[in-house]
Design a protein around this motif. Structure first.
Motif, mmCIF file in Angstrom:
data_model
loop_
_atom_site.group_PDB
_atom_site.id
_atom_site.type_symbol
_atom_site.label_atom_id
_atom_site.label_comp_id
_atom_site.label_asym_id
_atom_site.label_seq_id
_atom_site.Cartn_x
_atom_site.Cartn_y
_atom_site.Cartn_z
ATOM 1 N N LEU A 18 0.798 -1.221 0.000
ATOM 2 C CA LEU A 18 0.000 0.000 0.000
ATOM 3 C C LEU A 18 0.835 1.278 0.000
ATOM 4 C CD1 LEU A 18 -2.834 -1.044 2.451
ATOM 5 C CD2 LEU A 18 -2.897 -0.968 -0.035
ATOM 6 N N ASP A 19 2.160 1.174 0.076
ATOM 7 C CA ASP A 19 2.955 2.401 0.099
ATOM 8 C C ASP A 19 3.186 2.928 -1.327
ATOM 9 O OD1 ASP A 19 4.684 0.441 -0.679
ATOM 10 O OD2 ASP A 19 6.348 1.088 0.576
ATOM 11 N N ALA A 20 3.424 4.225 -1.430
ATOM 12 C CA ALA A 20 3.531 4.892 -2.725
ATOM 13 C C ALA A 20 4.758 4.466 -3.528
ATOM 14 C CB ALA A 20 3.522 6.404 -2.522
ATOM 15 N N PRO A 21 5.954 4.310 -2.939
ATOM 16 C CA PRO A 21 7.105 3.889 -3.762
ATOM 17 C C PRO A 21 6.905 2.517 -4.406
ATOM 18 C CG PRO A 21 7.873 4.779 -1.677
ATOM 19 C CD PRO A 21 6.380 4.666 -1.583
ATOM 20 N N SER A 22 6.293 1.610 -3.686
ATOM 21 C CA SER A 22 6.035 0.288 -4.236
ATOM 22 C C SER A 22 5.071 0.370 -5.412
ATOM 23 C CB SER A 22 5.463 -0.618 -3.154
ATOM 24 O OG SER A 22 5.073 -1.846 -3.697
ATOM 25 N N LEU A 23 4.055 1.190 -5.268
ATOM 26 C CA LEU A 23 3.092 1.364 -6.362
ATOM 27 C C LEU A 23 3.757 2.021 -7.565
ATOM 28 C CD1 LEU A 23 0.223 1.158 -7.415
ATOM 29 C CD2 LEU A 23 -0.246 3.373 -6.362
ATOM 30 N N ARG A 24 4.590 3.044 -7.336
ATOM 31 C CA ARG A 24 5.286 3.712 -8.450
ATOM 32 C C ARG A 24 6.217 2.745 -9.178
ATOM 33 N NH1 ARG A 24 7.738 7.920 -5.429
ATOM 34 N NH2 ARG A 24 5.986 8.244 -4.066
ATOM 35 N N GLU A 25 6.914 1.926 -8.413
ATOM 36 C CA GLU A 25 7.821 0.951 -9.032
ATOM 37 C C GLU A 25 7.037 -0.059 -9.875
ATOM 38 O OE1 GLU A 25 10.847 -2.677 -7.802
ATOM 39 O OE2 GLU A 25 10.125 -1.315 -6.255
ATOM 40 N N THR A 26 5.924 -0.541 -9.361
ATOM 41 C CA THR A 26 5.101 -1.490 -10.089
ATOM 42 C C THR A 26 4.546 -0.860 -11.355
ATOM 43 O OG1 THR A 26 4.512 -2.637 -8.046
ATOM 44 C CG2 THR A 26 3.059 -2.958 -9.932
ATOM 45 N N LEU A 27 4.066 0.371 -11.254
ATOM 46 C CA LEU A 27 3.528 1.050 -12.443
ATOM 47 C C LEU A 27 4.615 1.339 -13.466
ATOM 48 C CD1 LEU A 27 0.916 3.483 -10.853
ATOM 49 C CD2 LEU A 27 0.500 1.352 -12.095
ATOM 50 N N ALA A 28 5.818 1.684 -13.013
ATOM 51 C CA ALA A 28 6.926 1.930 -13.943
ATOM 52 C C ALA A 28 7.308 0.646 -14.683
ATOM 53 C CB ALA A 28 8.126 2.490 -13.191
ATOM 54 N N LYS A 29 7.392 -0.477 -13.947
ATOM 55 C CA LYS A 29 7.696 -1.756 -14.587
ATOM 56 C C LYS A 29 6.613 -2.139 -15.591
ATOM 57 C CE LYS A 29 10.385 -4.128 -11.027
ATOM 58 N NZ LYS A 29 10.374 -5.286 -10.117
ATOM 59 N N LEU A 30 5.376 -1.939 -15.199
ATOM 60 C CA LEU A 30 4.263 -2.269 -16.077
ATOM 61 C C LEU A 30 4.289 -1.411 -17.340
ATOM 62 C CD1 LEU A 30 1.672 -3.905 -16.477
ATOM 63 C CD2 LEU A 30 0.452 -2.102 -15.248
ATOM 64 N N LEU A 31 4.563 -0.135 -17.201
ATOM 65 C CA LEU A 31 4.619 0.763 -18.351
ATOM 66 C C LEU A 31 5.751 0.378 -19.298
ATOM 67 C CD1 LEU A 31 3.484 3.317 -19.714
ATOM 68 C CD2 LEU A 31 5.197 4.605 -18.425
ATOM 69 N N VAL A 32 6.934 0.069 -18.756
ATOM 70 C CA VAL A 32 8.065 -0.339 -19.604
ATOM 71 C C VAL A 32 7.731 -1.631 -20.339
ATOM 72 C CG1 VAL A 32 10.444 -1.182 -19.540
ATOM 73 C CG2 VAL A 32 9.820 0.868 -18.287
ATOM 74 N N ARG A 33 7.150 -2.587 -19.626
ATOM 75 C CA ARG A 33 6.810 -3.866 -20.264
ATOM 76 C C ARG A 33 5.753 -3.693 -21.349
ATOM 77 N NH1 ARG A 33 6.860 -8.347 -15.419
ATOM 78 N NH2 ARG A 33 9.108 -8.607 -15.475
ATOM 79 N N LEU A 34 4.736 -2.899 -21.085
ATOM 80 C CA LEU A 34 3.684 -2.703 -22.089
ATOM 81 C C LEU A 34 4.200 -1.945 -23.306
ATOM 82 C CD1 LEU A 34 0.543 -1.985 -19.890
ATOM 83 C CD2 LEU A 34 1.115 -4.063 -21.154
ATOM 84 N N LEU A 35 5.035 -0.925 -23.085
ATOM 85 C CA LEU A 35 5.607 -0.197 -24.222
ATOM 86 C C LEU A 35 6.540 -1.099 -25.034
ATOM 87 C CD1 LEU A 35 6.345 3.317 -22.690
ATOM 88 C CD2 LEU A 35 4.599 2.715 -24.376
#
Length: 197
Positions: A99-116
């Motif tokens: 639930l912390d913000a850095p973990s969410l940002r890291e997950t979203l960054a990984k997801l964005l790189v993988r999808l792109l």
């Protein structure tokens, strides 16, 4: 960045082997007029013939959009994208501090790189199948038509076709590394650990 773009010994050997099989298969098909591949590659409606005799630049795009193979490739790319979204969300929820913000940002960054990377790979696959493979096939055909007249030119064209196909195939390896977020797909654990430190 260098680690991502440079081939490992395994991927280099695989790329050379697959490129040799593809160029050799096109050459064999042209020399023997093999019915299995000749019509698809060099026949009246073959891919090398369509590349040479295309009346406009958009004929390749129209052939891509009407191809069932491209439909299945796009379907596979979309399915893999959805799978990556679900995988990243499950990874995020499985962490104790999800639930912390850095973990969410890291997950979203990984997801964005993988999808792109996955979207780019899908576009590259379309480009590879519709333009790069026919171009290599055309180089092989030009080389083999040159055999009786000029052996050095034939050898040079075949080597160019092999090198071009090898670079085009290695680009698939780079996209796979980007999608997996790893500098090496198989092995190379010592290299991967050294890049993390």
């Amino acid at each position: 960045m260098r680690l991502l773009l440079m081939p490992s010994s395994l991927s280099g050997a695989l790329v050379i082997a697959v490129a040799t099989v593809m160029v050799g298969g096109a050459a064999w098909s042209y020399i023997t007029n093999a019915q299995l591949f000749y019509d698809v590659l060099f026949g009246h409606r073959g891919i090398a013939t369509a590349l040479v005799s295309a009346p406009d630049a958009f004929i390749l795009l129209r052939s891509i959009s009407s191809s069932p193979v491209m439909y299945y490739l796009m379907l596979l790319t979309t399915g893999a994208g959805i799978g990556f979204i679900i995988f990243e969300l499950l990874q995020w929820f499985s962490r104790p501090h999800h639930l912390d913000a850095p973990s969410l940002r890291e997950t979203l960054a990984k997801l964005l790189v993988r999808l792109l990377a996955l979207a780019g790979w899908g576009i590259y696959i379309t480009f590879f199948v519709s333009l790069l493979v026919p171009f290599t096939t055309l180089l092989v055909r030009l080389a083999l038509e040159n055999i009786p007249r000029d052996w050095p030119a034939t050898a040079l064209l075949l080597l160019c076709a092999l090198a071009f196909q090898g670079v085009a195939l290695h680009t698939h390896t780079v996209f796979a590394r980007l999608v997996l977020l790893r500098p090496r797909i198989f092995g190379g654990w010592d290299i991967q650990e050294a890049t993390v430190r």
